[in-house]
Design a protein around this motif. Structure first.
Motif, PDB file in Angstrom:
ATOM      1  N   GLU A  71      -8.772 -61.053  73.265  1.00 21.63           N
ATOM      2  CA  GLU A  71      -9.248 -59.953  72.089  1.00 21.63           C
ATOM      3  C   GLU A  71     -10.197 -59.099  72.404  1.00 21.63           C
ATOM      4  OE1 GLU A  71     -10.142 -62.761  68.761  1.00 21.63           O
ATOM      5  OE2 GLU A  71      -8.441 -63.772  69.478  1.00 21.63           O
ATOM      6  N   ARG A  72     -10.054 -57.782  72.237  1.00 19.10           N
ATOM      7  CA  ARG A  72     -11.031 -56.910  72.335  1.00 19.10           C
ATOM      8  C   ARG A  72     -12.077 -56.473  71.202  1.00 19.10           C
ATOM      9  NH1 ARG A  72     -11.172 -53.347  76.773  1.00 19.10           N
ATOM     10  NH2 ARG A  72     -12.885 -51.857  76.430  1.00 19.10           N
ATOM     11  N   PRO A  73     -13.318 -56.889  71.230  1.00 13.82           N
ATOM     12  CA  PRO A  73     -14.263 -56.771  70.199  1.00 13.82           C
ATOM     13  C   PRO A  73     -14.354 -55.217  69.743  1.00 13.82           C
ATOM     14  CG  PRO A  73     -15.431 -57.472  71.942  1.00 13.82           C
ATOM     15  CD  PRO A  73     -13.942 -57.554  72.506  1.00 13.82           C
ATOM     16  N   THR A  74     -14.322 -54.865  68.764  1.00 19.16           N
ATOM     17  CA  THR A  74     -14.441 -53.458  68.504  1.00 19.16           C
ATOM     18  C   THR A  74     -15.409 -52.976  67.682  1.00 19.16           C
ATOM     19  OG1 THR A  74     -12.882 -53.611  66.561  1.00 19.16           O
ATOM     20  CG2 THR A  74     -11.723 -52.821  68.462  1.00 19.16           C
ATOM     21  N   GLU A  75     -16.162 -53.993  67.028  1.00 13.73           N
ATOM     22  CA  GLU A  75     -17.308 -53.510  66.128  1.00 13.73           C
ATOM     23  C   GLU A  75     -18.458 -54.045  66.965  1.00 13.73           C
ATOM     24  OE1 GLU A  75     -17.134 -52.287  62.912  1.00 13.73           O
ATOM     25  OE2 GLU A  75     -14.814 -52.356  63.422  1.00 13.73           O
ATOM     26  N   PHE A  76     -19.365 -52.918  67.156  1.00 12.67           N
ATOM     27  CA  PHE A  76     -20.688 -53.099  67.682  1.00 12.67           C
ATOM     28  C   PHE A  76     -21.675 -52.470  66.541  1.00 12.67           C
ATOM     29  CE2 PHE A  76     -18.215 -54.245  71.352  1.00 12.67           C
ATOM     30  CZ  PHE A  76     -18.821 -55.032  72.058  1.00 12.67           C
ATOM     31  N   PRO A  77     -22.070 -53.167  65.667  1.00 11.53           N
ATOM     32  CA  PRO A  77     -23.007 -52.410  64.562  1.00 11.53           C
ATOM     33  C   PRO A  77     -24.405 -52.540  65.285  1.00 11.53           C
ATOM     34  CG  PRO A  77     -22.322 -54.739  63.796  1.00 11.53           C
ATOM     35  CD  PRO A  77     -21.467 -54.340  65.381  1.00 11.53           C
ATOM     36  N   ARG A  78     -25.265 -51.842  64.505  1.00  9.92           N
ATOM     37  CA  ARG A  78     -26.613 -51.597  64.822  1.00  9.92           C
ATOM     38  C   ARG A  78     -27.588 -52.357  63.827  1.00  9.92           C
ATOM     39  NH1 ARG A  78     -26.608 -45.693  67.162  1.00  9.92           N
ATOM     40  NH2 ARG A  78     -24.531 -46.302  68.389  1.00  9.92           N
ATOM     41  N   MET A  79     -28.840 -52.307  63.993  1.00  7.31           N
ATOM     42  CA  MET A  79     -29.829 -52.972  62.871  1.00  7.31           C
ATOM     43  C   MET A  79     -31.079 -52.763  63.459  1.00  7.31           C
ATOM     44  SD  MET A  79     -30.033 -56.749  60.999  1.00  7.31           S
ATOM     45  CE  MET A  79     -28.294 -56.902  60.562  1.00  7.31           C
ATOM     46  N   PRO A  80     -31.848 -52.034  62.612  1.00  4.41           N
ATOM     47  CA  PRO A  80     -33.368 -51.885  63.224  1.00  4.41           C
ATOM     48  C   PRO A  80     -34.012 -53.269  63.274  1.00  4.41           C
ATOM     49  CG  PRO A  80     -32.744 -50.404  61.540  1.00  4.41           C
ATOM     50  CD  PRO A  80     -31.847 -51.242  61.503  1.00  4.41           C
ATOM     51  N   TRP A  81     -34.989 -53.412  64.167  1.00  2.00           N
ATOM     52  CA  TRP A  81     -35.566 -54.584  64.284  1.00  2.00           C
ATOM     53  C   TRP A  81     -36.380 -55.236  62.960  1.00  2.00           C
ATOM     54  CZ3 TRP A  81     -40.861 -55.785  63.601  1.00  2.00           C
ATOM     55  CH2 TRP A  81     -41.274 -56.962  64.118  1.00  2.00           C
ATOM     56  N   ARG A  82     -36.759 -54.209  62.483  1.00  2.00           N
ATOM     57  CA  ARG A  82     -37.795 -54.518  61.174  1.00  2.00           C
ATOM     58  C   ARG A  82     -36.757 -55.195  60.194  1.00  2.00           C
ATOM     59  NH1 ARG A  82     -42.598 -55.404  58.629  1.00  2.00           N
ATOM     60  NH2 ARG A  82     -43.557 -54.435  60.695  1.00  2.00           N
ATOM     61  N   GLU A  83     -35.318 -54.503  59.958  1.00  2.00           N
ATOM     62  CA  GLU A  83     -34.455 -55.051  59.083  1.00  2.00           C
ATOM     63  C   GLU A  83     -34.073 -56.584  59.511  1.00  2.00           C
ATOM     64  OE1 GLU A  83     -31.138 -52.573  58.369  1.00  2.00           O
ATOM     65  OE2 GLU A  83     -29.965 -54.219  57.536  1.00  2.00           O
ATOM     66  N   ALA A  84     -33.790 -56.678  60.752  1.00  2.00           N
ATOM     67  CA  ALA A  84     -33.350 -58.096  61.441  1.00  2.00           C
ATOM     68  C   ALA A  84     -34.440 -58.976  60.945  1.00  2.00           C
ATOM     69  CB  ALA A  84     -33.136 -57.883  62.745  1.00  2.00           C
ATOM     70  N   MET A  85     -35.522 -58.642  60.913  1.00  2.00           N
ATOM     71  CA  MET A  85     -36.906 -59.807  60.597  1.00  2.00           C
ATOM     72  C   MET A  85     -36.744 -59.991  59.373  1.00  2.00           C
ATOM     73  SD  MET A  85     -37.882 -60.497  63.831  1.00  2.00           S
ATOM     74  CE  MET A  85     -39.146 -61.354  63.467  1.00  2.00           C
ATOM     75  N   GLU A  86     -36.831 -59.051  58.556  1.00  2.00           N
ATOM     76  CA  GLU A  86     -36.770 -59.118  56.966  1.00  2.00           C
ATOM     77  C   GLU A  86     -35.627 -59.988  56.655  1.00  2.00           C
ATOM     78  OE1 GLU A  86     -39.261 -58.276  55.062  1.00  2.00           O
ATOM     79  OE2 GLU A  86     -40.165 -56.664  55.807  1.00  2.00           O
ATOM     80  N   ARG A  87     -34.441 -59.583  56.986  1.00  2.00           N
ATOM     81  CA  ARG A  87     -33.053 -60.385  56.260  1.00  2.00           C
ATOM     82  C   ARG A  87     -32.916 -61.764  57.140  1.00  2.00           C
ATOM     83  NH1 ARG A  87     -28.443 -56.137  56.731  1.00  2.00           N
ATOM     84  NH2 ARG A  87     -27.479 -57.932  56.069  1.00  2.00           N
ATOM     85  N   PHE A  88     -33.113 -61.830  58.450  1.00  2.00           N
ATOM     86  CA  PHE A  88     -32.642 -63.048  58.846  1.00  2.00           C
ATOM     87  C   PHE A  88     -33.915 -63.742  59.839  1.00  2.00           C
ATOM     88  CE2 PHE A  88     -29.185 -60.179  59.002  1.00  2.00           C
ATOM     89  CZ  PHE A  88     -28.124 -60.744  58.439  1.00  2.00           C
ATOM     90  N   GLY A  89     -35.085 -63.400  59.781  1.00  2.00           N
ATOM     91  CA  GLY A  89     -36.301 -63.771  60.535  1.00  2.00           C
ATOM     92  C   GLY A  89     -35.928 -64.035  61.752  1.00  2.00           C
ATOM     93  N   SER A  90     -35.229 -63.314  62.312  1.00  2.00           N
ATOM     94  CA  SER A  90     -35.118 -63.268  63.941  1.00  2.00           C
ATOM     95  C   SER A  90     -34.624 -62.013  64.531  1.00  2.00           C
ATOM     96  CB  SER A  90     -34.079 -64.322  64.183  1.00  2.00           C
ATOM     97  OG  SER A  90     -33.498 -64.259  65.460  1.00  2.00           O
ATOM     98  N   ASP A  91     -35.044 -61.744  65.841  1.00  2.00           N
ATOM     99  CA  ASP A  91     -34.853 -60.512  66.526  1.00  2.00           C
ATOM    100  C   ASP A  91     -33.418 -60.717  67.167  1.00  2.00           C
ATOM    101  OD1 ASP A  91     -35.688 -62.144  68.301  1.00  2.00           O
ATOM    102  OD2 ASP A  91     -37.175 -60.720  69.051  1.00  2.00           O
ATOM    103  N   LYS A  92     -33.005 -62.055  66.911  1.00  2.00           N
ATOM    104  CA  LYS A  92     -31.543 -62.000  67.349  1.00  2.00           C
ATOM    105  C   LYS A  92     -30.528 -62.727  66.255  1.00  2.00           C
ATOM    106  CE  LYS A  92     -33.064 -65.947  70.249  1.00  2.00           C
ATOM    107  NZ  LYS A  92     -34.415 -66.077  70.556  1.00  2.00           N
ATOM    108  N   PRO A  93     -30.440 -62.151  65.126  1.00  2.00           N
ATOM    109  CA  PRO A  93     -29.787 -62.766  64.185  1.00  2.00           C
ATOM    110  C   PRO A  93     -28.531 -63.151  64.377  1.00  2.00           C
ATOM    111  CG  PRO A  93     -30.067 -60.464  63.681  1.00  2.00           C
ATOM    112  CD  PRO A  93     -30.678 -60.974  65.037  1.00  2.00           C
ATOM    113  N   ASP A  94     -28.307 -64.527  63.893  1.00  2.00           N
ATOM    114  CA  ASP A  94     -27.050 -65.126  63.966  1.00  2.00           C
ATOM    115  C   ASP A  94     -26.260 -64.596  62.594  1.00  2.00           C
ATOM    116  OD1 ASP A  94     -24.449 -66.601  63.681  1.00  2.00           O
ATOM    117  OD2 ASP A  94     -25.312 -68.216  64.700  1.00  2.00           O
TER     118      ASP A  94
END
Ligand code: ASP
Length: 579
Positions: free
Chosen positions: A261-284
């Motif tokens: 299967e070929r992944p087609t989605e490679f979305p982006r998220m600024p670091w600050r948003e990742a931290m605010e929403r997921f509390g991690s710079d490598k959000p699951d």
């Protein structure tokens, strides 16, 4: 007439091969007696297992290496084995040659994984014979091959950079190699090819890649070995967009090569948003339970615990009944171990919030909390109040503890995290780089780069980015500084004075004076990508000869003492261990 040793591989024979005369080579995986003179031998090679019916097999024992010649025949329907790809046939052996005898293996070479790891590693050559390891090794090769092809399709040139180098700063400790010809001097083994790939850009190579071996003397973990491979890339006249395009293409190709299967989605998220929403710079991002901002709600609270710079919470749907009091106590202890003061929990009930601290909240606060958290009866709420960094970090860990699916569940969520801070923290009045000192600051934040900036320096964004998937960091990269003036400015900020900069990186600054193209790059761990694609939690399972957690190799016994003659030649004397 010379004859080839084998005509077929064990695992490939099917009913359509019936009546063919075949020669198979492999290991005796299992033997079962069948009457007095006959035995069923499961013969194994890397493609799988086939049943051979052997007369007079008295000499054949587990793991003997044999060559069996005979005829393929279809098994009677009632003896066919539907679980085995070769289960419809068997080979009636006409000739059996023992190529190597074998001692009984120290552990069974089957699918089981509960064997002691040191034992497995001491006999890694046996462990590698097991089907899951064969699969992992071959998947790894597929990943590397797909990556190479994808990079080459995009005009990247494979270039090898040296192993014996001067230190390249990546934030870890170097492994060093003493020089015999220059006693008292040492080479460093590369933590990455970073400086060389940048020099390749000055050298007009335009697009460089390498599946590079990198060495870092750090404590080992499930996703970290002393030496690892990364797909290392650098491109000229390019910035973040070009890097994202090329690396996403390579990662998609490798994923497709393994999974179909070929992944087609490679979305982006600024670091600050990742931290605010997921509390991690490598959000699951496979699951919700996002962090909810509560600071304004409690800005005037009387409740001491919530009088903190940052108050946030997460909601565990249905958690009120599922999470026991004992588990809550354990989680509270975890939070303290992770550096927090404690954990506030609340069970959402029809007419109240059931919690030891509920009585400290006003009715308005309790109602506001329910609304902000979108709480429903039966939910469990966790609230943390602390400095922003600690609050998001703790809730990020709690979120994973409460909701993280297992590795093999759900989609593969690739995600680019952008705009990392340039600096991670302050060491006194000196900032410590988040990535490495060659990372270009964000263009809008250049004027914040004031050596007297103090804590404000931590707000400077960089042009660096990570690629993450399902909570794992796959790799990092950045747009580089190609101007010697900005590079010197960064060195100064980091407390690397002109003399030290000259001594350590003079050659790089020199190179930049001779026409450096703007350039950007990336590197990601191919061991990690492979582990994720085969669903292994530990990268040791996808490395042929890894080290144990303590950095030792039980097979070759490395590391080991050097004999005195050798030490002498290197001009070294070993001191007793520091006490
Ligand atoms: N050299 C970096 C690393 O190994 C990657 C990069 O910036 O290209 O993490």
């Amino acid at each position: 007439m010379s004859q080839k040793m084998r005509s077929d591989y064990c695992g490939t024979l099917r009913a359509a091969d019936a009546d063919r005369e075949v020669s198979l080579c492999g290991w005796v995986a299992r033997r079962r007696e069948h009457g007095e003179h006959l035995a069923f031998i499961d013969l194994r090679d890397h493609t799988g297992i086939v049943q051979c019916v052997v007369e007079g097999a008295a000499d054949l024992r587990s793991e003997y290496v044999v060559r069996i010649t005979g005829k393929v025949r279809v098994r009677p329907a009632d003896t066919a084995n539907a679980d085995l790809p070769t289960g419809e046939i068997e080979v009636g052996a006409e000739n059996v040659e023992i190529l190597s005898a074998a001692e009984p293996p120290p552990f069974p070479l089957d699918e089981r994984t509960d064997v002691d790891e040191t034992l497995r590693l001491r006999h890694r050559y046996l462990d590698l014979r097991r089907a899951p390891m064969q699969h992992n090794m071959r998947t790894r090769a597929k990943v590397n091959s797909a990556l190479r092809q994808a990079m080459e399709e995009q005009g990247f040139v494979e270039i090898e950079t040296p192993m014996l180098i001067a230190s390249t700063p990546e934030g870890a400790r170097d492994f060093v190699v003493p020089s015999r010809l220059h006693p008292g001097n040492f080479y460093a083994l590369p933590q990455s090819p970073q400086i060389f790939k940048q020099l390749c850009m000055v050298g007009g190579l335009d697009r460089y890649y390498q599946i590079a071996r990198c060495l870092r003397d750090e404590d080992l973990r499930a996703d970290r070995q002393f030496e690892f491979l990364q797909l290392d890339a650098e491109m000229s006249f390019a910035g973040q967009e070009e890097v994202f395009e090329c690396i996403s293409h390579a990662v998609a190709a490798a994923t497709e090569a393994v999974t179909g299967e070929r992944p087609t989605e490679f979305p982006r998220m600024p670091w600050r948003e990742a931290m605010e929403r997921f509390g991690s710079d490598k959000p699951d991002t496979r699951f919700g339970m996002e962090l909810v901002e509560l600071t304004p709600l409690f800005s005037a609270t009387e409740f001491k615990v919530f009088q903190a710079p940052s108050v946030k919470g997460i909601r565990i749907p249905g958690g009120a009944a599922d999470v026991t009091r004992k588990r809550l106590d354990e989680l509270t202890e975890d939070v303290k171990r992770w550096g927090g003061k404690g954990l506030v929990w609340m069970r959402v009930e029809e007419d109240e919030l059931n919690s030891p601290v509920a009585k400290f909240l006003t009715d308005d606060e309790a109602a506001g909390l329910r609304t902000a958290m979108e709480a429903e009866v039966g939910d469990l709420l966790f609230i943390v109040a602390d400095e922003w960094k600690t609050t998001v970090h703790l809730l990020g860990l709690l979120r994973l503890a409460m909701g993280r699916p297992s590795l093999s569940e759900g989609p593969r969520n690739f995600l680019w995290i952008t705009e990392f801070p340039l600096f991670e923290e302050m060491d006194g009045d000196r900032p410590i780089p988040m990535h490495h000192p060659f990372t270009m600051p964000h263009v809008d934040d250049l004027e914040l780069l004031d050596p007297a900036g103090g804590e404000a320096l931590l707000d400077v964004r960089s042009q660096s980015y990570d690629l993450v998937m399902n909570g794992w960091e796959l790799g990092s990269g950045s747009v580089r500084i190609h101007r010697p003036d900005i590079q010197s400015q960064i060195f100064t900020l980091l407390g690397i004075g002109p003399e030290e900069a000259e001594a350590k990186f003079g050659f790089l600054l020199d190179a930049f004076r001779y026409g450096a193209p703007p350039h950007a790059g990336f590197a990601f761990g191919t061991d990690r990508l492979t582990a994720l694609l085969v669903g292994e939690e530990n990268i040791r399972e996808v490395i042929a000869f890894p080290k144990t957690q303590s950095g030792a190799d039980p097979l070759t016994k490395a590391p080991s003492p050097l004999d005195p003659v050798h030490l002498n030649e290197l001009g070294l004397r070993v001191l007793p261990p520091a006490t």
